[in-house]
Design a protein around this motif. Structure first.
Motif, PDB file in Angstrom:
ATOM      1  N   GLN A  95     -21.678   0.722   4.365  1.00 33.29           N
ATOM      2  CA  GLN A  95     -21.716  -0.466   3.512  1.00 33.29           C
ATOM      3  C   GLN A  95     -22.030  -0.138   2.052  1.00 33.29           C
ATOM      4  O   GLN A  95     -21.640  -0.874   1.148  1.00 33.29           O
ATOM      5  CB  GLN A  95     -22.752  -1.458   4.055  1.00 33.29           C
ATOM      6  N   MET A 117     -18.601   2.257   0.987  1.00 34.59           N
ATOM      7  CA  MET A 117     -17.311   1.826   1.535  1.00 34.59           C
ATOM      8  C   MET A 117     -16.535   3.000   2.147  1.00 34.59           C
ATOM      9  O   MET A 117     -15.308   2.977   2.227  1.00 34.59           O
ATOM     10  CB  MET A 117     -16.447   1.142   0.476  1.00 34.59           C
ATOM     11  N   HIS A 140     -12.741  -3.307   0.868  1.00 29.63           N
ATOM     12  CA  HIS A 140     -14.161  -3.588   0.657  1.00 29.63           C
ATOM     13  C   HIS A 140     -14.683  -4.625   1.636  1.00 29.63           C
ATOM     14  O   HIS A 140     -15.868  -4.975   1.606  1.00 29.63           O
ATOM     15  CB  HIS A 140     -14.357  -4.117  -0.769  1.00 29.63           C
TER      16      HIS A 140
END
Length: 389
Positions: free
Chosen positions: A38, A41, A265
């Motif tokens: 996270q 990415m 994303h």
């Protein structure tokens, strides 16, 4: 890393470890799960396989066996020589059987290759080759023995290394202040668009986006200045990097923007990809089952790491595929990882009795079609969808 899992490809073997029958009982398997970090990415495995299990003295993939790859590296080397000084110092990380470095001056070129069988070959050709994994310690030794490098190149290797921070930090240390670092690896964008989930296997702990690389490289004072999108290996990115704050060209922004539009994303993009992978599995198994039920002879063309992922994820064995043909001598006479399908030379396996040939090496489909223009059967692929060509 704070990873969110989105894909489960089940129990998988070492993708490039082809076996004799005596090896079947003790074959190593691991659970192949893929997640999204996270923070950066980065698409990466949830757990990594120990490198020596994959890269060792018995490594079987040879870049020089493919005309496509030989030409690819020859053309790139020619273009690089036109912009570099004749006396420039060159380092290749992950030199394989020398398919790239053979285009460069032996006096100014060194290589790193952990697979001892290939390191021995390139050393014998006159290229100083360190038969080790790329580490901070090795970088320090190269710096001490050779000084900084004007040009560092790596093809299909950076995505093999779990610890990217140490990797890029060590490269930044060895790269000359005005040097260029270029590396190419499979493209996450292309994998998503082509549904080519077989880009994921033990040797590929990461599938790179430009977005993730931009963030990770900057942590180590490295800056992407250009991105080239190539067709090799089913779609790759060639990333150009410098240590100083050089001007980046439009290709960097274009790729970052394109990845945002694609949704790289967004977690939902990867969840949809996982659903497409499951459908691909169902469609391929159904097609092969129908072919065999009709009495057709079905083989696979190319004993590849990609096909290892597909066959083990889809539970495809000799009930659906009679055998695999491959030009690599090290694979012939052995059996495929996990599913134990025999591997034989193409001259023994491509004949008029074959009705269908699954393209295990779909990324070289044009080269294969040209080579096998007298093949009267039909090819099957799963990229981007399962179909008969």
């Amino acid at each position: 890393m704070d990873k969110t899992k989105f894909l489960d490809l089940g129990k998988q073997p070492i993708a490039n470890r082809f076996l004799s029958k005596d090896d079947f009982e003790d074959e190593f398997f691991y659970h192949l799960e893929v997640g999204l970090d996270q923070e950066t990415m980065l698409v990466t495995h949830m757990n990594y396989v120990d490198a020596p299990m994959m890269f060792n003295d018995n490594y079987a993939y040879r870049g020089s066996m493919s005309t496509t790859m030989v030409n690819h590296f020859s053309m790139f080397s020619e273009s690089m020589r036109s912009i570099l000084k004749p006396e420039c110092k060159v380092l290749e990380i992950g030199s394989n059987d020398g398919v790239f470095i053979k285009n460069w001056n032996k006096e100014n070129t060194i290589a790193v290759e952990p697979c001892g069988n290939f390191a021995k070959e390139t050393n014998e050709l006159g290229y100083k080759t360190y038969s080790e994994f790329w580490t901070a310690e090795l970088a320090d030794r190269i710096l001490e023995e050779h000084g900084t490098m004007d040009f560092i190149f790596s093809a299909n290797c950076m995505c093999h290394i779990p610890d990217l921070d140490q990797t890029f930090e060590s490269i930044a240390k060895v790269l000359d202040r005005d040097g260029i670092f270029v590396f190419e690896d499979p493209s996450l964008s292309q994998m998503i668009c082509l549904n080519s989930y077989d880009q994921i296997y033990d040797e590929h702990p990461h599938i790179f986006s430009v977005t993730a690389l931009y963030k990770i490289l900057r942590k180590h004072g490295l800056h992407i200045i250009k991105v080239e999108n190539t067709t090799v290996h089913g779609g790759s990115n060639r990333i150009w990097v410098q240590g100083k704050h050089a001007n980046r060209d439009r290709t960097v922004t274009d790729n970052l923007d394109a990845e945002k539009i694609l949704g790289l994303h967004d977690t939902s993009t990867y969840n949809r990809f996982a659903e497409s992978v499951a459908k691909s599995k169902s469609d391929l198994v159904n097609l092969l089952t129908r072919c065999k039920a009709n009495g057709s002879k079905v083989i696979s063309y190319g004993a590849t790491s990609k096909s290892t992922t597909v066959f083990n994820y889809c539970n495809i064995d000799t009930n659906m595929i009679d055998y695999i043909t491959d030009t690599t001598p090290e694979k012939q006479g052995l059996y495929s990882p996990g599913t134990h399908i025999p591997v034989i030379p193409p001259e023994e396996g491509i004949d008029n009795t074959v009705n269908f040939a699954y393209l295990g090496a779909w990324n070289f489909s044009e080269e294969i079609k040209a080579k096998e223009r007298n093949f009267y059967g039909k090819f099957i692929t799963h990229v981007p969808t399962v179909r008969i060509l």
